[in-house]
Design a protein around this motif. Structure first.
Motif, mmCIF file in Angstrom:
data_model
loop_
_atom_site.group_PDB
_atom_site.id
_atom_site.type_symbol
_atom_site.label_atom_id
_atom_site.label_comp_id
_atom_site.label_asym_id
_atom_site.label_seq_id
_atom_site.Cartn_x
_atom_site.Cartn_y
_atom_site.Cartn_z
ATOM 1 N N ALA A 268 -5.558 1.497 14.611
ATOM 2 C CA ALA A 268 -7.005 1.565 14.432
ATOM 3 C C ALA A 268 -7.560 0.188 14.075
ATOM 4 O O ALA A 268 -8.545 -0.283 14.660
ATOM 5 C CB ALA A 268 -7.345 2.579 13.344
ATOM 6 N N LEU A 269 -6.884 -0.490 13.128
ATOM 7 C CA LEU A 269 -7.334 -1.825 12.722
ATOM 8 C C LEU A 269 -7.240 -2.787 13.906
ATOM 9 O O LEU A 269 -8.159 -3.564 14.191
ATOM 10 C CB LEU A 269 -6.481 -2.326 11.558
ATOM 11 C CG LEU A 269 -6.875 -3.686 10.985
ATOM 12 C CD1 LEU A 269 -8.226 -3.592 10.309
ATOM 13 C CD2 LEU A 269 -5.833 -4.184 9.997
ATOM 14 N N TYR B 150 -13.462 3.410 9.317
ATOM 15 C CA TYR B 150 -13.469 2.988 7.921
ATOM 16 C C TYR B 150 -14.484 3.703 7.039
ATOM 17 O O TYR B 150 -14.630 3.373 5.883
ATOM 18 C CB TYR B 150 -13.593 1.468 7.840
ATOM 19 C CG TYR B 150 -12.364 0.865 8.459
ATOM 20 C CD1 TYR B 150 -11.154 0.937 7.784
ATOM 21 C CD2 TYR B 150 -12.383 0.341 9.744
ATOM 22 C CE1 TYR B 150 -9.986 0.473 8.364
ATOM 23 C CE2 TYR B 150 -11.227 -0.128 10.337
ATOM 24 C CZ TYR B 150 -10.035 -0.063 9.643
ATOM 25 O OH TYR B 150 -8.878 -0.504 10.221
ATOM 26 N N LEU C 8 -5.815 6.485 20.725
ATOM 27 C CA LEU C 8 -6.618 6.962 19.590
ATOM 28 C C LEU C 8 -7.293 8.293 19.915
ATOM 29 O O LEU C 8 -7.380 9.184 19.068
ATOM 30 C CB LEU C 8 -7.657 5.907 19.218
ATOM 31 C CG LEU C 8 -7.067 4.667 18.528
ATOM 32 C CD1 LEU C 8 -8.059 3.526 18.507
ATOM 33 C CD2 LEU C 8 -6.631 5.019 17.104
ATOM 34 N N LEU D 155 4.479 9.320 6.677
ATOM 35 C CA LEU D 155 4.080 7.986 6.239
ATOM 36 C C LEU D 155 4.093 7.024 7.434
ATOM 37 O O LEU D 155 3.133 6.280 7.680
ATOM 38 C CB LEU D 155 5.038 7.498 5.153
ATOM 39 C CG LEU D 155 4.718 6.151 4.502
ATOM 40 C CD1 LEU D 155 5.152 6.164 3.049
ATOM 41 C CD2 LEU D 155 5.388 4.987 5.202
ATOM 42 N N ILE E 143 -17.059 1.590 16.018
ATOM 43 C CA ILE E 143 -15.618 1.652 15.736
ATOM 44 C C ILE E 143 -15.366 1.542 14.241
ATOM 45 O O ILE E 143 -14.582 2.303 13.665
ATOM 46 C CB ILE E 143 -14.883 0.544 16.507
ATOM 47 C CG1 ILE E 143 -14.826 0.907 17.990
ATOM 48 C CG2 ILE E 143 -13.466 0.359 15.981
ATOM 49 C CD1 ILE E 143 -14.246 -0.171 18.868
ATOM 50 N N LYS F 224 0.821 -1.207 0.000
ATOM 51 C CA LYS F 224 0.000 0.000 0.000
ATOM 52 C C LYS F 224 0.861 1.265 0.000
ATOM 53 O O LYS F 224 0.565 2.222 -0.696
ATOM 54 C CB LYS F 224 -0.911 -0.025 1.220
ATOM 55 C CG LYS F 224 -1.915 1.118 1.276
ATOM 56 C CD LYS F 224 -2.883 0.877 2.416
ATOM 57 C CE LYS F 224 -3.464 2.170 2.935
ATOM 58 N NZ LYS F 224 -4.532 2.728 2.139
ATOM 59 N N TYR F 225 1.923 1.243 0.799
ATOM 60 C CA TYR F 225 2.747 2.448 0.914
ATOM 61 C C TYR F 225 3.975 2.391 0.023
ATOM 62 O O TYR F 225 4.809 3.288 0.052
ATOM 63 C CB TYR F 225 3.149 2.678 2.372
ATOM 64 C CG TYR F 225 1.967 3.110 3.225
ATOM 65 C CD1 TYR F 225 1.659 4.455 3.361
ATOM 66 C CD2 TYR F 225 1.174 2.178 3.863
ATOM 67 C CE1 TYR F 225 0.572 4.858 4.117
ATOM 68 C CE2 TYR F 225 0.087 2.566 4.632
ATOM 69 C CZ TYR F 225 -0.210 3.909 4.751
ATOM 70 O OH TYR F 225 -1.277 4.299 5.500
ATOM 71 N N ARG G 184 -4.006 11.303 4.292
ATOM 72 C CA ARG G 184 -3.178 10.740 3.207
ATOM 73 C C ARG G 184 -4.013 10.121 2.112
ATOM 74 O O ARG G 184 -3.793 10.352 0.930
ATOM 75 C CB ARG G 184 -2.298 9.644 3.790
ATOM 76 C CG ARG G 184 -0.888 9.987 3.969
ATOM 77 C CD ARG G 184 -0.159 8.718 4.368
ATOM 78 N NE ARG G 184 0.621 8.220 3.250
ATOM 79 C CZ ARG G 184 1.784 8.740 2.915
ATOM 80 N NH1 ARG G 184 2.275 9.744 3.579
ATOM 81 N NH2 ARG G 184 2.462 8.252 1.897
ATOM 82 N N TYR H 297 -0.865 4.774 12.844
ATOM 83 C CA TYR H 297 -2.257 5.047 13.173
ATOM 84 C C TYR H 297 -3.189 4.007 12.566
ATOM 85 O O TYR H 297 -4.049 3.435 13.248
ATOM 86 C CB TYR H 297 -2.651 6.455 12.701
ATOM 87 C CG TYR H 297 -4.133 6.642 12.550
ATOM 88 C CD1 TYR H 297 -4.966 6.654 13.670
ATOM 89 C CD2 TYR H 297 -4.723 6.743 11.295
ATOM 90 C CE1 TYR H 297 -6.334 6.787 13.544
ATOM 91 C CE2 TYR H 297 -6.087 6.873 11.153
ATOM 92 C CZ TYR H 297 -6.892 6.888 12.280
ATOM 93 O OH TYR H 297 -8.245 7.001 12.155
ATOM 94 N N LYS H 298 -2.995 3.703 11.286
ATOM 95 C CA LYS H 298 -3.874 2.747 10.600
ATOM 96 C C LYS H 298 -3.811 1.399 11.290
ATOM 97 O O LYS H 298 -4.822 0.722 11.475
ATOM 98 C CB LYS H 298 -3.415 2.576 9.146
ATOM 99 C CG LYS H 298 -3.694 3.768 8.271
ATOM 100 C CD LYS H 298 -4.928 3.531 7.419
ATOM 101 C CE LYS H 298 -5.299 4.768 6.654
ATOM 102 N NZ LYS H 298 -4.249 5.205 5.726
ATOM 103 N N PHE I 3 -7.233 -2.100 17.051
ATOM 104 C CA PHE I 3 -8.215 -1.751 18.085
ATOM 105 C C PHE I 3 -9.582 -2.321 17.724
ATOM 106 O O PHE I 3 -10.275 -2.891 18.568
ATOM 107 C CB PHE I 3 -8.278 -0.231 18.214
ATOM 108 C CG PHE I 3 -9.172 0.253 19.314
ATOM 109 C CD1 PHE I 3 -8.802 0.107 20.645
ATOM 110 C CD2 PHE I 3 -10.388 0.853 19.025
ATOM 111 C CE1 PHE I 3 -9.622 0.558 21.656
ATOM 112 C CE2 PHE I 3 -11.220 1.297 20.042
ATOM 113 C CZ PHE I 3 -10.837 1.151 21.357
ATOM 114 N N ALA I 4 -9.950 -2.183 16.432
ATOM 115 C CA ALA I 4 -11.250 -2.699 15.996
ATOM 116 C C ALA I 4 -11.324 -4.207 16.231
ATOM 117 O O ALA I 4 -12.294 -4.715 16.808
ATOM 118 C CB ALA I 4 -11.475 -2.368 14.523
#
Lengths: 389, 669
Positions: free
Chosen positions: A300-301, B616, A345, A290, B611, A200-201, B646, A296-297, A303-304
């Motif tokens: 977040a993922l 998302y 978060l 980046l 969440i 992705k990056y 981003r 963060y991403k 944590f979910a």
């Protein structure tokens, strides 16, 4: 005029997602669906209604994953094919493990997991070489190694699943039931998450660092195997004989994998910030924004999924221990991990905290997570004592 | 000035509200709860108070108890912290909720040209077409992109405002309301009225050990109690209509509106010995039922009846009936005693003038232990039934024993295993009592009795000395008598005090330089006398040792004297042999009532949905300012997102590219 209109139309037409799917996508979906249906047809007499639900849910989720992240289709098909091949080599008993060439050297769960271990460690080294030599080719080799290691790990787990049933019908279970098995799972999930972000990056500079944590897991796994003989398949204690295990454990390890990844990215960010702009480190490492974004991403993922896992755990506890929350050490530490990342978060999203302080926090978060994952089992006693050392 | 005034005018309520809803408070509460939780996991909760005193000493025990560290999760200050979390979250929702909802609907149609120009993401285009045409094209394209578009005609220009993913804001509401919902559900199950009643002493915790029927009414809860988690042990064939709620160092009795009978309890094992399943066959007796309800429960498969849930939680002995035989260990006559007892019961035993008490504490039908064989492989092996008892002296002191019913094989020979320890903290030390050719303990006991028979020991000592002096007929009588006395004494000491007493005797009575040779001589002599006594035992069995002693019988001798040399550690007047048993099991049931469960689950579902909505789904906005300038029509196209800056940068490139394409502008422009 009409011609111009047409070409223009193509320029601004947003294609519906379903139309972007190619033949390979549909083929993949068809194979996955057929596999799910076949498994259901073959084993439905062994499954309760929840397990059938989990089976089809997994099938559909895998299709969704394959469509959203194209390279995973090939991985899944390869793992399915090679696992089936391994299982077929076994036939109806465990005896071929010693005599069959493929099982002995490649696809018996133990051999496959050894391949996985070796490849992850090699990939770690290769990623670092690629980073310091600034060699793209070496980086590609490292990526290939990581993919292969992941495939071998997954094959190892799949074949192990079958092996457990070959020991005895009542011993058979999904290989996510003890510390050895979940360590393999942890390595695989962390690697998959990394590979996703790598693509992705479009940077391989994070590879060595992220794979360091996987290599550490591999080191533990090897010690655990050779010192304690942990690779032996054990039957399930009554408390674990439940369909909940199939969803609770993997969801948890997606969370753990994400948290580990974010911490390692945090480490890169800290190194980069310490070295300062214009330094060698700043040149070879990805930009701070980046790294911050990946961190963060990933949190977040994580944590979910950690939330899902904890809720599933509570529901399971309600069925096995008679209460959805007993303040058992494992539950409590799950709450602590959850509170920690909830605070992280909040700080990022509402106070806009960025950079080194968040990186430090992510690194500390890994230690909190590690304690919840391992420390609780090692130092505290409680109901959740399945992964004892 | 203006703002200053506004500040001073703020009411106390508003300040309080601001404080309660502040992020700083929220984070502080989160972290404090986390730390308190850590304490609760590090310090074992709700253990026996006696063990706390041992662990921390009386001072710290007192201190810890007074601030509720033994029951952190239900102590008032922890509940207060949870209350603060609830309050802080509620205030947060109260303060930000309306803004969030407004934000979902508010299109910001008054965006000014300059502010859009200052946006991080924007494009400025000049087109030759008519404004209306441009407006239609942009609107059409944004709608095509999945945006909802609003339009406002200003004096000189038009603003198009579009948004997508407003549901993201709902995510905020969902997650935060979820926390409140979960807390409310947990409060319902936390049974606040009961806690209050305990604070005001309307209900008192019972700490004494007594039958449930004698527990005073102040410690008994009626079946109208809405929420509880209790436990009860039921023996096979018996039933219960109460459960015990364990609270701190005591308990409460909770009545049930029905009775649970245990028909049968079963444990199944894997071939490797690990338990495979625990099952209880239950019968529910209730006047509301036409006939009793029969149901089998197992771990992970509880029974739900009238909102009560019944779980398989544990198991124990239900008072198994044991038939025992007591073999004397300190008597020269082999008179055995037959005893009967029940597990958890006591058997009095008169030994001499001492009144001893045997407290039977445990019976196990299976003892599956790992055994490492000669090939180094560890296998699970069943050692058969065993029972545990405490032997209590009149002084109150007790030692604990565990005896196995069947002999256990070791290196081709069979032994009765008996373990002893003087406190629960120690591991058991095991004696391996050898068995005779009938795999019976009888020969050992005979041998033991002979050793304690003074007359026979004396005779054996004489015989031994006679043999020793066979080649020295000229030995003086005084020497002969001296040797007999020594031999006799050695055996007597050995029989009563074991090898240790002989070692002690040598150390006190013989000068250091002669000790080694003397010890050698003594032990040889002892062994010879014991051997002669053993031959008598064999003869009594009808064997003919003169014709040679079999390998097994001579191995028995070595084993037996080694056990007897250590028997003083056993320090007990008898060995209890388990002859027969009737196994009665008890099932440990957990019975709960949790009316708040569904509320908690609802909260959990909201939390997860929230969440995912928050992370998302991005709340994205686009604006187009369309107005006439001297050069034609100017379009300022701008966008913003509340998350994932981003990703939005890429998306904005794509969207603006397609809008430009529809407007007929080349990308290069």
């Amino acid at each position: 005029m009409s011609l111009i209109q047409d070409t223009m139309q193509n320029d601004f037409k947003r294609t519906a997602y379903i139309k972007t799917l190619g033949i390979y996508d549909w083929l993949f979906a068809a194979i996955t669906l057929y596999g799910t249906y076949y498994a259901w047809g073959e084993y439905q007499h062994l499954m309760d209604v929840y397990e059938v639900g989990i089976l089809f849910g997994t099938g559909l989720s895998l299709i969704a994953l394959g469509w959203l992240w194209k390279p995973s289709r090939t991985l899944m098909l390869a793992v399915a094919g090679l696992s089936l091949f391994g299982v077929m080599q076994y036939g109806s008993g465990l005896a071929p493990a010693e005599t069959n060439f493929f099982l002995r050297f490649l696809f018996s769960s133990q051999s496959a997991i050894m391949w996985m271990s070796a490849l992850y460690v090699l990939a770690t080294v290769t990623y670092f070489i690629a980073l310091f030599m600034e060699s793209e080719f070496t980086g590609k080799v490292a990526t290939a190694m990581t993919w292969s290691a992941t495939a071998m790990g997954l094959i190892g787990l799949m074949v192990r699943w079958r092996e457990s049933y070959l020991i005895s019908h009542d011993v058979g279970h999904i290989p996510v039931s003890n510390l050895y098995e979940v360590f393999v799972l942890f390595a695989i999930i962390t690697a998959l998450l990394y590979l996703f972000y790598e693509a992705k990056y479009k940077t391989r500079a994070m590879g060595g660092f992220v794979l360091l944590v996987i290599s550490a897991a591999v080191a533990f796994l090897l010690w655990y195997t050779f010192e304690k003989g942990a690779d032996e398949i054990q039957p399930l204690v009554p408390a674990l004989q439940s369909y909940w295990m199939k969803i609770h454990v993997p969801a948890n390890f997606i969370g753990y994998g994400c948290f580990a990844l974010s911490a390692m990215v945090g480490v890169i960010l800290l190194i980069r910030e310490r070295a300062g702009e214009g330094s060698y480190a700043a040149r070879i490492l990805p930009a701070a924004e980046l790294l911050d974004d990946v961190m963060y991403k990933s949190i977040a993922l994580g944590f979910a999924f950690f939330t899902i896992a904890t809720v599933l755990g509570a529901m399971w506890a309600n069925e096995a221990w008679g209460g959805y929350w007993s303040w058992d050490p494992k539950e409590t530490w799950a709450l602590i991990v959850w509170l920690n990342y909830a605070a992280w978060l909040h700080m990022r999203l509402t106070k806009g905290w960025r950079g080194t302080q968040m990186a430090w926090w992510a690194v500390v978060g890994l230690f909190v997570t590690l304690f919840a994952f391992l420390g609780v089992n090692m130092f505290l006693s409680g109901l959740h004592s399945y992964g004892e050392l | 000035m203006q703002s200053n005034k506004a500040k001073t005018r703020k009411s106390t309520g508003a300040i309080l509200l601001e404080f309660l809803g502040s992020m700083n408070l929220a984070i502080t509460v989160l972290v404090t709860i986390a730390i308190a939780s850590v304490i609760g996991t590090v310090l074992q909760q709700n253990e026996d108070y006696a063990s706390y005193i041992i662990k921390f000493g009386p001072f710290w025990h007192e201190a810890f108890e007074s601030i509720g560290l033994y029951d952190v999760y239900s102590v008032w200050w922890f509940l207060l912290l949870l209350g603060f979390l609830l309050l802080s979250t509620s205030v947060c929702v109260y303060r930000n909720g309306p803004t969030m909802l407004r934000d979902m609907k508010h299109y910001r149609l008054n965006a000014a040209r300059n502010s859009l120009k200052a946006f991080h993401h924007n494009r400025i285009w000049q087109v030759q077409s008519l404004p209306d045409e441009a407006i239609n094209l942009v609107t059409a394209q944004l709608e095509h992109e999945g945006f909802k578009v609003r339009r406002k005609q200003h004096d000189e220009h038009v603003v198009l405002a579009a948004m997508k993913g407003g549901i993201n804001r709902l995510g905020y509401l969902f997650t935060h309301i979820a926390i409140v919902v979960i807390c409310v559900g947990a409060l319902i199950d936390g049974n606040l009225p009961l806690r209050l009643a305990m604070l005001t002493n309307d209900i008192e915790i019972e700490t004494r050990d007594m039958p449930a029927s004698q527990v005073p009414a102040k410690s008994v809860l009626g079946d109208d109690n809405p929420a509880f988690r209790g436990a009860v042990n039921i023996s096979e064939g018996e039933s219960a209509n109460i459960v015990f709620l364990n609270i701190r160092d005591g308990y409460l009795v909770q009545k049930l509106p029905f009775a649970v009978e245990l028909k049968d309890f079963r444990i199944e094992h894997y071939p490797t010995g690990q338990p495979k399943s625990f099952e209880s066959d239950l019968v529910i007796h209730d006047d509301d039922l036409a006939e009793p309800l029969q149901e089998t429960i197992a771990v992970n498969h509880p029974l739900v009846y009238k909102g009560y849930r019944i779980f398989q939680a544990s198991f124990s002995d239900g008072g198994s009936k044991l038939v025992l035989k007591a073999w004397p260990l300190q008597d020269d006559k082999l008179q055995t005693l037959d005893l009967k007892g029940e597990v958890f019961g006591k058997v009095p035993l008169q030994v001499g003038d001492k009144e001893l008490s045997i407290e039977l504490t445990e019976f196990r039908k299976f003892n599956i232990n790992p055994v490492t064989g000669e090939d180094g492989k560890t296998e699970q092996k069943n050692f058969g039934p065993s029972f545990t008892y405490k032997l209590r002296e009149p002084s109150g002191e007790a030692r604990e024993f565990v005896n196995y019913m069947s002999p256990i094989e070791q290196d081709g020979r069979w032994y009765y295993m008996s373990g002893i320890r003087s406190s629960v903290a120690e591991p058991f030390r095991y004696l391996y009592i050898p068995t005779d050719s009938n795999v019976s303990i009888e020969r050992f006991m005979n041998f033991r009795a002979v050793l304690l028979d003074a007359a026979r020991v004396r005779k054996a000592a004489e015989l031994t000395v006679k043999d020793l002096l066979f080649d020295v007929p000229q030995a003086e009588e005084s020497v002969r008598q001296g040797m007999i006395t020594t031999a006799n004494r050695l055996v007597t000491m050995y029989a009563t005090g074991g090898l240790a007493s002989i070692t002690a005797f040598i150390e006190t009575s013989i000068p250091e330089e002669e000790r080694e040779s003397a010890a050698q001589a003594y032990f040889n002599m002892l062994r010879t006398v014991l051997g002669n006594l053993y031959i008598e035992v064999l003869q009594a069995e009808g064997l003919e040792p003169a014709k040679g002693v079999s390998e097994a019988d001579s191995a028995f001798f070595d084993d037996a004297i080694s056990v007897m040399g250590n028997l003083e550690a056993y320090a007990t007047p008898f060995y209890l042999q388990l002859v027969d048993y009737e196994h009665v099991e008890a099932s440990g049931l957990q019975i709960t009532r949790a009316p708040g469960k569904d509320t908690v689950y609802l909260g959990c579902v909201m939390l997860i949905m929230g969440i995912f909505m928050m992370f998302y789904i991005q709340h994205r906005r686009c604006w187009a300012w369309i107005g006439k300038t001297d050069k034609g029509v100017e379009i300022i196209f701008a966008g913003s997102s509340n998350r994932n800056e981003r990703d939005f940068a890429e998306d904005f490139d794509r969207i603006s590219g397609r809008v430009a394409a529809r407007l007929g502008i080349n990308k290069q422009d």
